[in-house]
Design a protein around this motif. Structure first.
Motif, mmCIF file in Angstrom:
data_model
loop_
_atom_site.group_PDB
_atom_site.id
_atom_site.type_symbol
_atom_site.label_atom_id
_atom_site.label_comp_id
_atom_site.label_asym_id
_atom_site.label_seq_id
_atom_site.Cartn_x
_atom_site.Cartn_y
_atom_site.Cartn_z
ATOM 1 N N VAL A 120 -1.112 -1.381 -13.060
ATOM 2 C CA VAL A 120 -0.329 -2.483 -12.489
ATOM 3 C C VAL A 120 -0.527 -3.740 -13.336
ATOM 4 O O VAL A 120 0.436 -4.451 -13.645
ATOM 5 C CB VAL A 120 -0.738 -2.739 -11.017
ATOM 6 N N ASP A 148 -7.945 -2.516 -3.366
ATOM 7 C CA ASP A 148 -7.325 -1.630 -2.365
ATOM 8 C C ASP A 148 -8.360 -0.663 -1.829
ATOM 9 O O ASP A 148 -9.514 -0.735 -2.203
ATOM 10 C CB ASP A 148 -6.137 -0.874 -2.967
ATOM 11 N N LEU A 196 4.185 2.420 -10.140
ATOM 12 C CA LEU A 196 3.258 1.309 -10.386
ATOM 13 C C LEU A 196 3.983 0.137 -11.064
ATOM 14 O O LEU A 196 3.715 -1.029 -10.764
ATOM 15 C CB LEU A 196 2.079 1.779 -11.246
ATOM 16 N N ARG A 197 4.927 0.466 -11.983
ATOM 17 C CA ARG A 197 5.707 -0.576 -12.631
ATOM 18 C C ARG A 197 6.511 -1.332 -11.572
ATOM 19 O O ARG A 197 6.596 -2.560 -11.588
ATOM 20 C CB ARG A 197 6.641 0.019 -13.695
ATOM 21 N N ILE A 199 -1.577 2.426 -3.603
ATOM 22 C CA ILE A 199 -1.534 2.227 -5.048
ATOM 23 C C ILE A 199 -2.108 3.435 -5.786
ATOM 24 O O ILE A 199 -1.529 3.923 -6.754
ATOM 25 C CB ILE A 199 -2.286 0.947 -5.457
ATOM 26 N N GLN A 200 -3.263 3.926 -5.299
ATOM 27 C CA GLN A 200 -3.996 4.946 -6.074
ATOM 28 C C GLN A 200 -3.198 6.219 -6.349
ATOM 29 O O GLN A 200 -3.303 6.779 -7.436
ATOM 30 C CB GLN A 200 -5.339 5.261 -5.397
ATOM 31 N N PRO A 201 -2.370 6.721 -5.413
ATOM 32 C CA PRO A 201 -1.670 7.979 -5.701
ATOM 33 C C PRO A 201 -0.333 7.812 -6.429
ATOM 34 O O PRO A 201 0.350 8.813 -6.675
ATOM 35 C CB PRO A 201 -1.456 8.588 -4.312
ATOM 36 N N LEU A 202 0.046 6.578 -6.805
ATOM 37 C CA LEU A 202 1.386 6.366 -7.367
ATOM 38 C C LEU A 202 1.493 6.847 -8.816
ATOM 39 O O LEU A 202 0.506 6.888 -9.542
ATOM 40 C CB LEU A 202 1.746 4.877 -7.326
ATOM 41 N N ASN A 203 2.722 7.176 -9.246
ATOM 42 C CA ASN A 203 2.949 7.509 -10.657
ATOM 43 C C ASN A 203 3.309 6.236 -11.424
ATOM 44 O O ASN A 203 3.465 5.146 -10.850
ATOM 45 C CB ASN A 203 4.020 8.599 -10.792
ATOM 46 N N GLU A 204 3.451 6.396 -12.731
ATOM 47 C CA GLU A 204 3.667 5.268 -13.641
ATOM 48 C C GLU A 204 4.870 4.397 -13.225
ATOM 49 O O GLU A 204 4.768 3.169 -13.138
ATOM 50 C CB GLU A 204 3.887 5.848 -15.053
ATOM 51 N N LEU A 248 5.317 -8.259 -18.166
ATOM 52 C CA LEU A 248 6.333 -9.101 -17.514
ATOM 53 C C LEU A 248 6.047 -10.588 -17.757
ATOM 54 O O LEU A 248 6.967 -11.379 -17.961
ATOM 55 C CB LEU A 248 6.374 -8.809 -16.006
ATOM 56 N N HIS A 259 1.533 -3.660 -16.585
ATOM 57 C CA HIS A 259 2.938 -3.998 -16.380
ATOM 58 C C HIS A 259 3.112 -5.482 -16.104
ATOM 59 O O HIS A 259 4.025 -6.124 -16.621
ATOM 60 C CB HIS A 259 3.524 -3.172 -15.224
ATOM 61 N N HIS A 309 0.858 -1.190 0.000
ATOM 62 C CA HIS A 309 0.000 0.000 0.000
ATOM 63 C C HIS A 309 0.897 1.244 0.000
ATOM 64 O O HIS A 309 1.987 1.158 0.564
ATOM 65 C CB HIS A 309 -0.868 -0.022 1.261
ATOM 66 N N ARG A 342 5.682 -1.789 -8.502
ATOM 67 C CA ARG A 342 4.773 -2.691 -7.776
ATOM 68 C C ARG A 342 4.586 -3.995 -8.552
ATOM 69 O O ARG A 342 4.558 -5.088 -7.976
ATOM 70 C CB ARG A 342 3.411 -2.016 -7.577
ATOM 71 N N ALA A 343 4.434 -3.884 -9.884
ATOM 72 C CA ALA A 343 4.239 -5.079 -10.715
ATOM 73 C C ALA A 343 5.481 -5.968 -10.659
ATOM 74 O O ALA A 343 5.375 -7.195 -10.540
ATOM 75 C CB ALA A 343 3.917 -4.674 -12.157
ATOM 76 N N ARG A 395 -9.150 2.285 -9.241
ATOM 77 C CA ARG A 395 -8.288 3.268 -9.866
ATOM 78 C C ARG A 395 -6.822 2.811 -9.849
ATOM 79 O O ARG A 395 -6.326 2.345 -8.825
ATOM 80 C CB ARG A 395 -8.425 4.579 -9.087
ATOM 81 N N GLN A 396 -6.135 2.902 -10.963
ATOM 82 C CA GLN A 396 -4.718 2.588 -11.135
ATOM 83 C C GLN A 396 -4.435 1.088 -11.193
ATOM 84 O O GLN A 396 -3.313 0.686 -11.526
ATOM 85 C CB GLN A 396 -3.843 3.182 -9.996
#
Lengths: 69, 92, 460
Positions: B44, B92, A51-52, A43-48, B51, B47, A41, A54-55, B39-40
């Motif tokens: 994820v 989330d 987020l990558r 996730i919602q406010p993250l930039n690109e 992968l 990506h 945690h 996180r993946a 959202r968002q």
């Protein structure tokens, strides 16, 4: 998750680690313990790029969850 | 003096269920990514899909119409017929 | 108390408080003196009729088992089977049953009796629970004094935090008697567990929430509305935004059950308002398994999550009711459920015209829309109190005109993106007549992707 499992297809849920207690309650209520990979945690406010990241953090665990017998 | 109370709770909806076993390997199989529309979450999943592709795993994309409601039966049926495994998220 | 009813002879049931029983007291004495009376039961005073061998039936068990509806009742039993019965006083019938021809000299030929205490409201269900076949299927918990049912229910997690009313069989039966559905009829699957809700479980939780039995048809209509997929109850019960259920009631049922539409209408003070929507909260917790911190992920929640129920003010015929605007026939009772995340009061002391009011509301709605990352997506239930409505009415405005003006104002002069889709802005009237106020009840997610208001008729 339960619907997909009932069709005989292995599945994994991606869930914010803030929601671990919610997953526990859900499992208890449904009598079913889903495969879960927790994502850090928030996730919602993250930039690109974040987020990558996180993946990348979870991809091995996700594959592991779908290939565990 | 005895007071009798009636139980307001439901009996357990269903007995405990073992989840289906995973695959030996995902090689040559199709993995569905189900976007629950938070959202968002799609970013994820994008990506993650890339992968998985880099590791030679075929993928397919699906989405619930809205995170507020359970996935419609038609979406579940399509996933089950087209995929060997499913990744659902991101809650989330 | 003797619950052994004689298997042969004459059985008489009386109560002192009944004038007809007073009238026939000498006949009872006469029958006993002649050895014709096998047993006499008194529902109120075991010393009445004076001087006779009277059995105490103040617990009304014998009256219940003999299905006494009127006192006095004289019954002939032969070999454990009732063969004849006289209700009230009738010389002809009593003589026939007693096989005597000279009963009650000096008494009128006949006189109707009085209602049996076993038929009094409250007693009937209590007796059914104690001595009858209830048909209830839920597991039971027997508490012995000094165990306190309120503490036990709290410990078992059956409550929303406030004390709940003990769901005794008698209370639950009284509630079930207010509907025509069978106890085991399934109303639907309650989120998040998907467990089936039977009418019986709904009645148990209604009792616990504090509902009087007469509220139950409104509870059932609200449940039916909340279980409509359009309402997305599961989403409302899980969201981090913290959403509660508002129930707006229309029609004759408002007066029948004493719902408040006036002073402090969105606040405390009226039992029907306080308990109907609370029943849905308890059902979601007890049947559906929704628990804060469990599957209920409300970050903050809000006081309205205890459940909000109120009646629309239908006193002015110029106002089209909310139910009528949503397709319910005039004169029918209905509920509308609305998922909401909080309330905010509007005070426009300088308002003189309908246009003034629309301008003020537009600014507030615009500000409120800023709570979302997108400007759109949240429905609104606007509650207009008496003085605002007076201004609108004197400007010749009705419901449709108010809704259209608010829609246009929040869309902006150049067209642009409307803040509300059609159907996402509901307007209702409630509150007292003094005070230039309205309340904006903020929706959760609106439209087909979120939670849509649902209206259902209350079964008469």
């Amino acid at each position: 998750m339960l619907d997909i499992d009932r069709m005989g297809t292995p599945a994994v849920a991606l869930v914010s680690d803030e929601f671990a207690s919610g997953v526990a309650s859900w499992s208890d209520l449904h009598g079913f313990d889903p495969a879960v990979v927790y994502v850090r945690h928030p996730i919602q406010p993250l930039n690109e790029a974040e987020l990558r990241g996180r993946a990348e953090d979870i991809v091995d665990s996700v594959i592991g969850a779908l290939t565990r017998s | 003096m005895t007071t009798i109370l009636l139980d307001p709770t439901a009996a357990r909806a269903s007995p405990a269920r073992q989840r289906v076993a995973g695959h030996r390997s995902l090689e040559g199989l199709t993995v569905g990514l189900l976007d629950i529309r938070k959202r968002q979450g799609d970013v994820v999943l994008d990506h993650l899909e890339r992968l998985l592709g880099e590791r030679g795993i075929r993928t397919g994309r699906y989405a619930k119409p809205t995170f507020t409601k359970p996935a419609p039966g038609a979406v579940i049926d399509r996933i089950a017929s087209e995929c060997d495994a499913v990744i659902e998220g991101l809650a989330d | 108390m003797s619950s052994e009813i004689p298997e042969d002879g004459l059985v008489l049931v009386v109560r002192e408080g009944c004038p007809t029983c007073q009238l026939i007291a000498p006949v009872a004495a006469d029958l006993e003196a002649r050895g014709a009376l096998a047993a006499i039961y008194s529902q109120d005073n075991p010393d009445f009729p004076a001087g006779l061998r009277v059995n105490d039936d103040r617990h009304l068990e014998v009256s219940f088992r003999l299905e006494i509806t009127i006192v006095p009742t004289l019954i002939r039993v032969t070999g454990g089977v009732e063969t004849s019965r006289a209700i009230g006083w009738s010389r002809r019938e009593w003589c026939a049953i007693a096989a005597l021809d000279d009963l009650g000299p000096g008494l009128p030929e006949e006189q109707p009796g009085c209602g049996s205490l076993s038929e009094e409201p409250g007693w009937a269900e209590e007796l059914q629970a104690r001595h009858g076949e209830t048909g209830l299927e839920s597991a039971t918990l027997s508490l012995q004094f000094p165990e306190d049912p309120f503490e036990i229910m709290d410990i078992r997690g059956w409550s929303d935090g406030l004390p709940v009313v003990p769901p005794t069989p008698a209370r639950v039966l009284a509630t079930l008697n207010e509907c025509t559905l069978e106890h085991d009829h399934v109303l639907g699957q309650i989120p998040p567990s998907g467990a089936e809700l039977t009418v019986e479980k709904a009645a148990i939780n209604a009792v616990m929430a504090g509902c009087r039995p007469v509220y139950f048809p409104v509870v059932l209509a609200a449940l039916d509305a909340a279980l409509d997929p359009d309402f997305a109850w599961q989403g409302l019960l899980s969201t981090t935004m913290g959403a509660g259920v508002a129930v707006i009631v229309n029609g004759p049922v408002i007066r029948r059950i004493g719902l408040n539409s006036g002073f402090n209408v969105l606040g405390h003070g009226t039992r029907a308002n306080a308990t109907i929507a609370r029943t849905l909260v308890l059902i979601a917790m007890n049947v559906g398994g929704a628990r804060p911190g469990g599957t209920d992920r409300s970050t903050l929640g809000h006081p309205g999550k205890h459940g909000l129920c109120f009646a629309e003010d239908e006193s002015d015929p110029a106002w089209q009711t909310l139910a009528a605007s949503r397709g319910i026939e005039e004169g029918r009772s209905a509920v509308t459920v609305f998922g909401f995340c909080g309330t905010s009061i509007m005070n426009v002391e300088t308002a003189r015209t309908a246009e003034d009011l629309v301008a003020s509301h537009e600014r507030s709605l615009e500000a409120m829309s800023q709570m979302r990352s997108s400007r759109r997506g949240g429905g609104v239930l606007l509650v207009i109190a008496g003085e605002f409505w007076r201004i609108f009415r004197e400007s010749g405005w009705d419901r449709a005109r108010i809704e259209a003006a608010l829609h246009d104002a929040t869309t902006g002069p150049g067209g642009g993106t409307p803040m509300f889709e059609s159907g996402d802005l509901l307007v209702t009237r409630a509150g007292s007549n003094a005070g230039l106020f309205s309340t904006i009840i903020q929706g959760w997610g609106s439209g087909p992707m979120g939670s849509q208001p649902v209206t259902r008729e209350v079964e008469p």
